[in-house]
Design a protein around this motif. Structure first.
Motif, PDB file in Angstrom:
ATOM      1  N   GLU A   1      63.593  50.519  25.417  1.00  0.00           N
ATOM      2  CA  GLU A   1      63.248  49.968  26.724  1.00  0.00           C
ATOM      3  C   GLU A   1      63.391  48.437  26.688  1.00  0.00           C
ATOM      4  OE1 GLU A   1      62.347  51.575  29.705  1.00  0.00           O
ATOM      5  OE2 GLU A   1      63.247  53.193  28.522  1.00  0.00           O
TER       6      GLU A   1
ATOM      7  N   ALA B   1      61.696  49.953  17.399  1.00  0.00           N
ATOM      8  CA  ALA B   1      60.586  50.899  17.280  1.00  0.00           C
ATOM      9  C   ALA B   1      59.271  50.220  16.903  1.00  0.00           C
ATOM     10  CB  ALA B   1      60.942  51.978  16.254  1.00  0.00           C
TER      11      ALA B   1
ATOM     12  N   THR C   1      55.386  50.924  24.629  1.00  0.00           N
ATOM     13  CA  THR C   1      56.567  51.354  25.364  1.00  0.00           C
ATOM     14  C   THR C   1      57.448  52.213  24.461  1.00  0.00           C
ATOM     15  OG1 THR C   1      58.368  50.572  26.783  1.00  0.00           O
ATOM     16  CG2 THR C   1      57.979  49.340  24.748  1.00  0.00           C
ATOM     17  N   GLU C   2      58.566  52.668  24.975  1.00  0.00           N
ATOM     18  CA  GLU C   2      59.481  53.491  24.202  1.00  0.00           C
ATOM     19  C   GLU C   2      60.550  52.631  23.550  1.00  0.00           C
ATOM     20  OE1 GLU C   2      59.250  56.758  23.630  1.00  0.00           O
ATOM     21  OE2 GLU C   2      57.355  56.748  24.749  1.00  0.00           O
ATOM     22  N   PRO C   3      60.998  52.997  22.341  1.00  0.00           N
ATOM     23  CA  PRO C   3      62.115  52.270  21.729  1.00  0.00           C
ATOM     24  C   PRO C   3      63.330  52.267  22.648  1.00  0.00           C
ATOM     25  CG  PRO C   3      61.093  53.741  20.128  1.00  0.00           C
ATOM     26  CD  PRO C   3      60.481  54.065  21.463  1.00  0.00           C
TER      27      PRO C   3
ATOM     28  N   TYR D   1      56.491  38.231  23.292  1.00  0.00           N
ATOM     29  CA  TYR D   1      57.219  39.473  23.577  1.00  0.00           C
ATOM     30  C   TYR D   1      56.421  40.273  24.590  1.00  0.00           C
ATOM     31  CZ  TYR D   1      59.567  38.274  19.200  1.00  0.00           C
ATOM     32  OH  TYR D   1      60.256  37.620  18.211  1.00  0.00           O
TER      33      TYR D   1
ATOM     34  N   CYS E   1      64.051  47.292  23.004  1.00  0.00           N
ATOM     35  CA  CYS E   1      62.884  47.165  22.137  1.00  0.00           C
ATOM     36  C   CYS E   1      63.037  47.997  20.862  1.00  0.00           C
ATOM     37  CB  CYS E   1      61.646  47.626  22.896  1.00  0.00           C
ATOM     38  SG  CYS E   1      60.108  47.225  22.057  1.00  0.00           S
TER      39      CYS E   1
ATOM     40  N   THR F   1      57.068  43.525  27.811  1.00  0.00           N
ATOM     41  CA  THR F   1      58.036  44.466  28.372  1.00  0.00           C
ATOM     42  C   THR F   1      58.506  44.006  29.750  1.00  0.00           C
ATOM     43  OG1 THR F   1      56.349  45.848  29.419  1.00  0.00           O
ATOM     44  CG2 THR F   1      56.966  46.405  27.157  1.00  0.00           C
TER      45      THR F   1
ATOM     46  N   VAL G   1      62.819  44.545  26.734  1.00  0.00           N
ATOM     47  CA  VAL G   1      61.699  43.668  26.402  1.00  0.00           C
ATOM     48  C   VAL G   1      62.163  42.222  26.501  1.00  0.00           C
ATOM     49  CG1 VAL G   1      60.249  42.871  24.480  1.00  0.00           C
ATOM     50  CG2 VAL G   1      60.464  45.297  24.937  1.00  0.00           C
TER      51      VAL G   1
ATOM     52  N   ALA H   1      57.915  48.395  19.843  1.00  0.00           N
ATOM     53  CA  ALA H   1      57.546  49.341  20.904  1.00  0.00           C
ATOM     54  C   ALA H   1      56.149  49.894  20.691  1.00  0.00           C
ATOM     55  CB  ALA H   1      58.576  50.472  20.964  1.00  0.00           C
TER      56      ALA H   1
END
Length: 259
Positions: free
Chosen positions: A142, A130, A138-140, A164, A128, A166, A144, A133
């Protein structure tokens, strides 16, 4: 040129007509616009699916050039009043009315007696970025899912949808989900995830060459682009969706109440 009902198209006093309907204040109407009004009246007489007379016949009937007829027909095609069929032109059916709500595309199309469908273009997984995210909570980096599908109504291609979400929310999307079915129903019925609210933005765009090829439309056809960021019933980000709808086949409805 004689006008339907004896009045200029869109003239004040015609029931239901827009005010002046684009007629300049000096009152002089372009020839193509007058032809367009005649053909619009003819469309009402013919009904859905009926063939329009050939350009040459219309040019003779309205005493104008074939290029003037073409300009009138181009506008009616862009407005969704007509559609091409083979080498001819026929009267189009009414536009699909899609509600601006958290109902799925499938539900909206079925309510109008049409058969919804989707053709999967791609389903892939990637780290993913930034910006995405932040939207999905979520965190960059991670994983997706990106799912792209062509939207169908009675087997007619009418749009293109990119979703999109996660991997953490839907870990078995590639294994358990039927791409031809409703993603919202899958989340609700298989995973127990309910939709709470969403932010949605609508704009008009032209499709890219790739998008036009997938939807099967000319690149010059105006499109309605919807951006949606949905949250679940706990307020957590759930999905980001980009949906491109054919401007000649869709309109959108909503109910407004007092604030």
């Amino acid at each position: 040129m004689n006008y339907p009902d004896g009045q200029a198209p869109g003239a004040p006093g015609v029931p239901g007509a827009p005010v002046r309907s684009g007629i300049p204040e000096h009152g002089r109407i372009p020839k193509y616009y007058a032809v367009k009004a005649h053909v619009a009246a003819l469309i009402e007489e013919l009904g859905e699916g009926q063939a329009l007379p050939a350009e040459r016949e219309l040019a003779v009937r309205y005493e104008v050039s074939r290029e003037t007829v073409r300009q009138a027909l181009r506008e009616l095609l862009l407005e969704g009043r007509l559609r091409r069929q083979g080498r001819g032109t026929v009267v189009a059916g009414p536009k699909l009315e899609q509600p601006l709500s958290l109902a799925s595309y499938t539900e909206g199309v079925r309510r109008q007696g049409r058969r919804p469908g989707r053709n999967l273009v791609t389903l892939d997984r990637f780290p993913c970025p930034a910006a995405l995210a932040a939207d999905l909570g979520t965190e960059p980096g991670e994983p997706v899912w990106h799912m792209e599908r062509v939207l169908l109504a009675d087997d007619e291609r009418v749009g293109l949808e990119s979703t999109y979400v996660t991997e953490a929310r839907v870990p078995r999307l590639d294994a358990d989900f039927d791409p031809d079915s409703s993603f919202y129903a899958y989340l609700r019925e298989r995973l127990g995830i309910g939709f709470g609210d969403a932010d949605e933005r609508i704009e008009t765009v032209l499709a890219t060459p790739r998008e036009a090829l997938l939807i099967g439309t000319p690149p010059a056809l105006p499109m309605l682009l919807l951006h949606r960021l949905s949250r679940d019933t706990d307020g957590r980000p759930l999905e980001r969706v980009r949906t491109l709808y054919r401007g000649d086949r869709f309109s959108f409805t909503t109910h407004l109440g007092p604030r």
